[in-house]
Motif scaffolding. Structure first.
Motif, PDB file in Angstrom:
ATOM      1  N   GLU A 250       0.397   0.035  15.776  1.00 58.45           N
ATOM      2  CA  GLU A 250       0.534  -1.386  15.467  1.00 58.45           C
ATOM      3  C   GLU A 250       1.455  -1.610  14.269  1.00 58.45           C
ATOM      4  OE1 GLU A 250      -3.759  -3.020  17.126  1.00 58.45           O
ATOM      5  OE2 GLU A 250      -3.504  -2.788  14.977  1.00 58.45           O
ATOM      6  N   ARG A 251       2.012  -0.535  13.734  1.00 57.06           N
ATOM      7  CA  ARG A 251       2.888  -0.672  12.569  1.00 57.06           C
ATOM      8  C   ARG A 251       4.328  -0.283  12.874  1.00 57.06           C
ATOM      9  NH1 ARG A 251      -0.926   0.689   7.308  1.00 57.06           N
ATOM     10  NH2 ARG A 251      -2.600  -0.717   7.942  1.00 57.06           N
ATOM     11  N   ASP A 252       4.604  -0.038  14.129  1.00 57.46           N
ATOM     12  CA  ASP A 252       5.981   0.200  14.552  1.00 57.46           C
ATOM     13  C   ASP A 252       6.714  -1.141  14.603  1.00 57.46           C
ATOM     14  OD1 ASP A 252       8.231   0.522  16.606  1.00 57.46           O
ATOM     15  OD2 ASP A 252       7.538   2.589  16.410  1.00 57.46           O
ATOM     16  N   GLY A 253       7.984  -1.133  14.282  1.00 59.04           N
ATOM     17  CA  GLY A 253       8.760  -2.366  14.315  1.00 59.04           C
ATOM     18  C   GLY A 253       8.877  -2.980  15.689  1.00 59.04           C
ATOM     19  N   LEU A 254       8.618  -2.195  16.737  1.00 63.94           N
ATOM     20  CA  LEU A 254       8.689  -2.706  18.104  1.00 63.94           C
ATOM     21  C   LEU A 254       7.399  -3.405  18.539  1.00 63.94           C
ATOM     22  CD1 LEU A 254      10.485   0.333  19.776  1.00 63.94           C
ATOM     23  CD2 LEU A 254      11.462  -1.942  19.408  1.00 63.94           C
ATOM     24  N   PHE A 255       6.345  -3.277  17.740  1.00 68.96           N
ATOM     25  CA  PHE A 255       5.076  -3.898  18.119  1.00 68.96           C
ATOM     26  C   PHE A 255       5.144  -5.402  17.869  1.00 68.96           C
ATOM     27  CE2 PHE A 255       0.611  -5.089  16.891  1.00 68.96           C
ATOM     28  CZ  PHE A 255       0.103  -5.038  18.182  1.00 68.96           C
ATOM     29  N   TYR A 346       3.160  -3.860   3.836  1.00 66.83           N
ATOM     30  CA  TYR A 346       2.153  -4.822   3.407  1.00 66.83           C
ATOM     31  C   TYR A 346       2.774  -5.969   2.617  1.00 66.83           C
ATOM     32  CZ  TYR A 346      -1.675  -1.558   4.440  1.00 66.83           C
ATOM     33  OH  TYR A 346      -2.562  -0.729   5.050  1.00 66.83           O
ATOM     34  N   ASP A 347       2.109  -7.123   2.698  1.00 67.66           N
ATOM     35  CA  ASP A 347       2.407  -8.207   1.773  1.00 67.66           C
ATOM     36  C   ASP A 347       1.804  -7.867   0.405  1.00 67.66           C
ATOM     37  OD1 ASP A 347       3.619  -9.667   3.802  1.00 67.66           O
ATOM     38  OD2 ASP A 347       1.742 -10.656   4.376  1.00 67.66           O
ATOM     39  N   PRO A 364      -8.270  -8.219   5.448  1.00 62.36           N
ATOM     40  CA  PRO A 364      -6.990  -7.671   4.972  1.00 62.36           C
ATOM     41  C   PRO A 364      -7.166  -6.575   3.922  1.00 62.36           C
ATOM     42  CG  PRO A 364      -6.863 -10.058   5.116  1.00 62.36           C
ATOM     43  CD  PRO A 364      -8.304  -9.696   5.328  1.00 62.36           C
ATOM     44  N   ARG A 365      -8.219  -6.655   3.113  1.00 67.80           N
ATOM     45  CA  ARG A 365      -8.457  -5.584   2.139  1.00 67.80           C
ATOM     46  C   ARG A 365      -8.922  -4.311   2.837  1.00 67.80           C
ATOM     47  NH1 ARG A 365      -8.073  -1.833  -0.024  1.00 67.80           N
ATOM     48  NH2 ARG A 365      -8.776  -1.116  -2.090  1.00 67.80           N
ATOM     49  N   PHE A 366      -9.788  -4.437   3.831  1.00 65.99           N
ATOM     50  CA  PHE A 366     -10.258  -3.248   4.536  1.00 65.99           C
ATOM     51  C   PHE A 366      -9.110  -2.535   5.255  1.00 65.99           C
ATOM     52  CE2 PHE A 366     -14.837  -4.863   4.684  1.00 65.99           C
ATOM     53  CZ  PHE A 366     -15.264  -3.884   3.808  1.00 65.99           C
ATOM     54  N   ILE A 367      -8.179  -3.294   5.801  1.00 61.44           N
ATOM     55  CA  ILE A 367      -7.077  -2.649   6.524  1.00 61.44           C
ATOM     56  C   ILE A 367      -6.225  -1.825   5.569  1.00 61.44           C
ATOM     57  CG2 ILE A 367      -5.122  -4.268   6.453  1.00 61.44           C
ATOM     58  CD1 ILE A 367      -6.690  -2.771   9.629  1.00 61.44           C
ATOM     59  N   ARG A 368      -6.175  -2.218   4.307  1.00 62.33           N
ATOM     60  CA  ARG A 368      -5.455  -1.428   3.302  1.00 62.33           C
ATOM     61  C   ARG A 368      -6.232  -0.177   2.903  1.00 62.33           C
ATOM     62  NH1 ARG A 368      -3.626  -6.522   2.984  1.00 62.33           N
ATOM     63  NH2 ARG A 368      -1.580  -6.930   2.035  1.00 62.33           N
ATOM     64  N   PHE A 369      -7.536  -0.213   3.100  1.00 69.66           N
ATOM     65  CA  PHE A 369      -8.382   0.937   2.790  1.00 69.66           C
ATOM     66  C   PHE A 369      -8.246   2.037   3.834  1.00 69.66           C
ATOM     67  CE2 PHE A 369     -12.543   2.918   3.751  1.00 69.66           C
ATOM     68  CZ  PHE A 369     -12.739   3.640   2.589  1.00 69.66           C
ATOM     69  N   LEU A 370      -7.993   1.646   5.090  1.00 67.13           N
ATOM     70  CA  LEU A 370      -7.922   2.628   6.176  1.00 67.13           C
ATOM     71  C   LEU A 370      -6.722   3.547   5.997  1.00 67.13           C
ATOM     72  CD1 LEU A 370      -8.839   0.331   9.199  1.00 67.13           C
ATOM     73  CD2 LEU A 370     -10.339   1.903   7.939  1.00 67.13           C
ATOM     74  N   GLU A 371      -6.857   4.764   6.527  1.00 62.03           N
ATOM     75  CA  GLU A 371      -5.815   5.772   6.405  1.00 62.03           C
ATOM     76  C   GLU A 371      -5.258   6.146   7.775  1.00 62.03           C
ATOM     77  OE1 GLU A 371      -7.700   9.053   4.476  1.00 62.03           O
ATOM     78  OE2 GLU A 371      -7.862   8.028   2.527  1.00 62.03           O
ATOM     79  N   ASP A 372      -4.076   6.759   7.772  1.00 61.64           N
ATOM     80  CA  ASP A 372      -3.502   7.271   9.014  1.00 61.64           C
ATOM     81  C   ASP A 372      -4.490   8.235   9.681  1.00 61.64           C
ATOM     82  OD1 ASP A 372      -1.278   5.855   8.313  1.00 61.64           O
ATOM     83  OD2 ASP A 372      -0.020   7.602   7.872  1.00 61.64           O
ATOM     84  N   ASP A 373      -4.576   8.129  11.004  1.00 62.45           N
ATOM     85  CA  ASP A 373      -5.393   9.031  11.833  1.00 62.45           C
ATOM     86  C   ASP A 373      -6.894   8.819  11.688  1.00 62.45           C
ATOM     87  OD1 ASP A 373      -3.101  10.346  12.891  1.00 62.45           O
ATOM     88  OD2 ASP A 373      -2.960  11.535  11.059  1.00 62.45           O
ATOM     89  N   ASP A 374      -7.333   7.758  11.021  1.00 62.01           N
ATOM     90  CA  ASP A 374      -8.758   7.422  11.018  1.00 62.01           C
ATOM     91  C   ASP A 374      -9.210   7.075  12.429  1.00 62.01           C
ATOM     92  OD1 ASP A 374      -9.200   7.761   8.327  1.00 62.01           O
ATOM     93  OD2 ASP A 374      -9.191   5.625   7.830  1.00 62.01           O
ATOM     94  N   THR A 375     -10.487   7.338  12.715  1.00 58.82           N
ATOM     95  CA  THR A 375     -11.137   6.716  13.858  1.00 58.82           C
ATOM     96  C   THR A 375     -11.866   5.485  13.337  1.00 58.82           C
ATOM     97  OG1 THR A 375     -11.402   8.726  15.174  1.00 58.82           O
ATOM     98  CG2 THR A 375     -12.930   6.931  15.619  1.00 58.82           C
TER      99      THR A 375
END
Length: 556
Positions: A250-255, A346-347, A364-375
């Motif tokens: 969801e963070r690719d520029g094509l999304f 991020y903004d 929006p704060r929780f999404i900043r807490f998440l890391e790459d490859d989290d489930t």
């Protein structure tokens, strides 16, 4: 080769990649559990009840590709049926096993416990069959044929299957094949594969406004990595249904954002519905992922990939292994010369330490807490709706039950998913109402020494129901447990650390500590009972209009 019935079943499960069988002991399955305990590289994990076990097997299947459930006849099977049906609705492969009465007792129609005491031993199978790809009772004479048939259906059709194992046959010897279970799909008809490939390539060459639209079957059928390669080669923009959240980055520029009819992310509905080539993967529209059926896909532009066929604008190509078709498309498409768009950034974000927590600020704060490859596991309702507009980190796996939507699913699903992959960080978001349905499975998570991060949203009841109807009615209230104390109640010497937050500052402090700790975390966040994500505030009245008709009740 000579082996016992139970050993043969266990061998087949291991050949499917199953290392844990999740369930509840009962007198009719104890002989089989003994054989599981004697086997290597496979383990029985006891859950608190059969419904939770089924949810956990579902979560295991989403993480590893297939899950396994073990219950006992009648009371256990039916208790698990809701979870089995959820796996069917969500296309999750699951092998449901149930110990059943001794074979002689069923043949002679004895009146037994866990039955209706009427000699009918077909009613359980008949009840479960509509929610599975197959429901069978094995015998020493049919086990090789029936077990392999059921397991192939499970893997091929991405459905649960149910297998009753009479308690007196597990230690009987049979002649079983030496060959391992073949888990690969049959190959394509060569001419149909070539014809389909050529036709899809023609459509790609002609298209001026192509778009990919993904749903959960992209993941279930193993298409994800191949579509990721096609997207990268062709540089075609892509969207997703909310039921397919996070299938591709969801963070690719094509999304583009999520497509949901008139409730789509800004601008997405127009782009998707005006595409002259729209790649889909068997999207299943229900009211919650279609903007209450306001979706209008251009039929003539659709190229739909099923697991065993492709539909190109109404022209059907059958007898195809779609994985082979995707490989052919990858091999025969050229890499686009278009420059790849910028990655997601991020903004700006500033914390207001004394401000009470609100949904508008918290997600929006929780999404900043998440890391790459989290489930990331999100309970149906507030948590899923809160996370839907947020863009998950790279490689994140998202587990949710958007179609079946049974609340309480996610806590046991967390157990199953973590058993399947202990090394991956798991973050669960669950509401207080959902948590109360399956709360006891937290004790199993702690017993198994799993270390998830659990975020419990405490807003004093069923928020999603409040916004549909009964905003201030007692029927949407629940008891206000002391949730943060439960880890120590279940396991007094647990290493899981509990936190509570009512303000942005307290949340920031808790997340900072969790981020730097190796221990499991239980974070209880307190919000006003009338607060909700913006998407839920819109969803509630829309659902009331759909459910109750023009003369039905509404919130003031």
């Amino acid at each position: 080769m000579r082996t016992t019935v139970g050993e043969f079943i266990i061998r087949r499960l291991k050949e499917m990649g199953i290392e844990h069988i999740i369930g509840v002991p009962g007198d009719f399955n104890l002989s089989f559990i003994e054989q599981i305990n004697e086997a290597e590289n496979i383990e029985f994990v006891g859950a608190c009840n059969e419904l939770n076990a089924a949810y956990a097997a579902d979560g295991y299947g989403r993480q590893s590709g297939v899950g396994a459930l073990l219950t006992t006849y009648g009371v256990g099977e039916l208790s698990a049926l809701n979870g089995i049906a959820g796996a069917r609705a969500e296309h999750v492969p699951m092998v449901s096993l149930a110990g059943s009465p001794p074979l002689y007792s069923t043949e002679y129609r004895w009146n037994l416990h866990h039955s209706l005491a009427d000699g009918d031993f077909e009613n359980m199978l008949e009840s479960i069959l509509p929610f599975t790809g197959a429901a069978v009772r094995i015998t020493p004479m049919n086990v090789v044929e029936e077990l392999d048939r059921a397991l192939h259906i499970c893997l091929r059709e991405k459905r649960p299957v149910h297998i009753q194992i009479p308690s007196d046959i597990t230690h009987l010897e049979i002649e079983a094949p030496d060959e391992a279970l073949d888990t690969t799909l049959p190959t394509s008809d060569a001419e149909r594969l070539e014809a389909a490939t050529a036709r899809v390539l023609e459509r790609i060459a002609e298209a001026k406004k192509p778009v990919f639209l993904f749903d959960q079957d992209t993941d279930r059928h193993g298409f994800t990595e191949k579509f990721r390669t096609l997207v990268d080669k062709l540089q075609i923009p892509y969207s997703q249904l909310t039921s397919g959240k996070g299938v591709l980055s969801e963070r690719d520029g094509l999304f583009l954002g999520s497509y949901n009819g008139k409730a789509s992310a800004p601008g997405v509905q127009k782009i998707v519905e005006s595409a002259d080539l729209l790649f889909t993967t068997n999207p299943r529209f229900i009211e919650v992922n279609s903007g209450s059926f306001t979706h209008h896909l251009p039929a003539e532009a659709i190229v739909n990939f099923g697991d065993q066929h492709v539909n190109v604008g109404g022209e059907f190509f059958v007898g195809i292994n779609t994985l082979e078709l995707l490989d052919a498309l990858i091999d025969r498409t050229k890499t686009s010369r278009k420059k790849k768009k910028e990655e997601f950034v991020y903004d700006e974000w500033e914390i207001d330490a004394e401000a009470p927590l609100t949904h508008a600020r918290m997600w929006p704060r929780f999404i900043r807490f998440l890391e790459d490859d989290d489930t990331v596991i999100a309970e149906a309702g507030t948590s899923h709706i809160g996370l839907t507009p947020e863009r998950l980190p790279k490689g994140a796996r998202y587990i949710n039950s958007p179609i079946w939507g049974a609340i309480g699913f996610t806590l046991p699903a967390l157990l199953g998913s973590m058993l399947a992959n202990r090394d991956r960080r798991h973050v669960l978001f669950i509401g207080d109402g959902s948590f109360q349905l399956t709360a006891q499975e937290l004790s199993t998570i702690l017993r198994e020494d799993l270390k998830p991060i659990i975020v419990l949203v405490n807003n004093k009841g069923y928020t999603i129901e409040r916004y549909i109807l009964g905003m201030e009615e007692k029927y949407n209230d629940i008891a206000d447990w002391q949730y943060a104390k439960l880890p120590q109640v279940f396991v007094p010497d647990t290493t899981m650390v509990s936190y509570q937050a009512r303000t942005e500052g307290e949340l920031e402090d808790a997340l900072s500590k969790i981020q730097t700790s190796d221990a499991g975390a239980f974070l209880e966040v307190h919000l006003d009972a009338m607060d909700a994500p913006a998407g839920l505030k819109a969803f509630g009245p829309m659902t009331a209009d759909f459910d109750f008709g023009p003369r039905g009740p509404r919130n003031p």
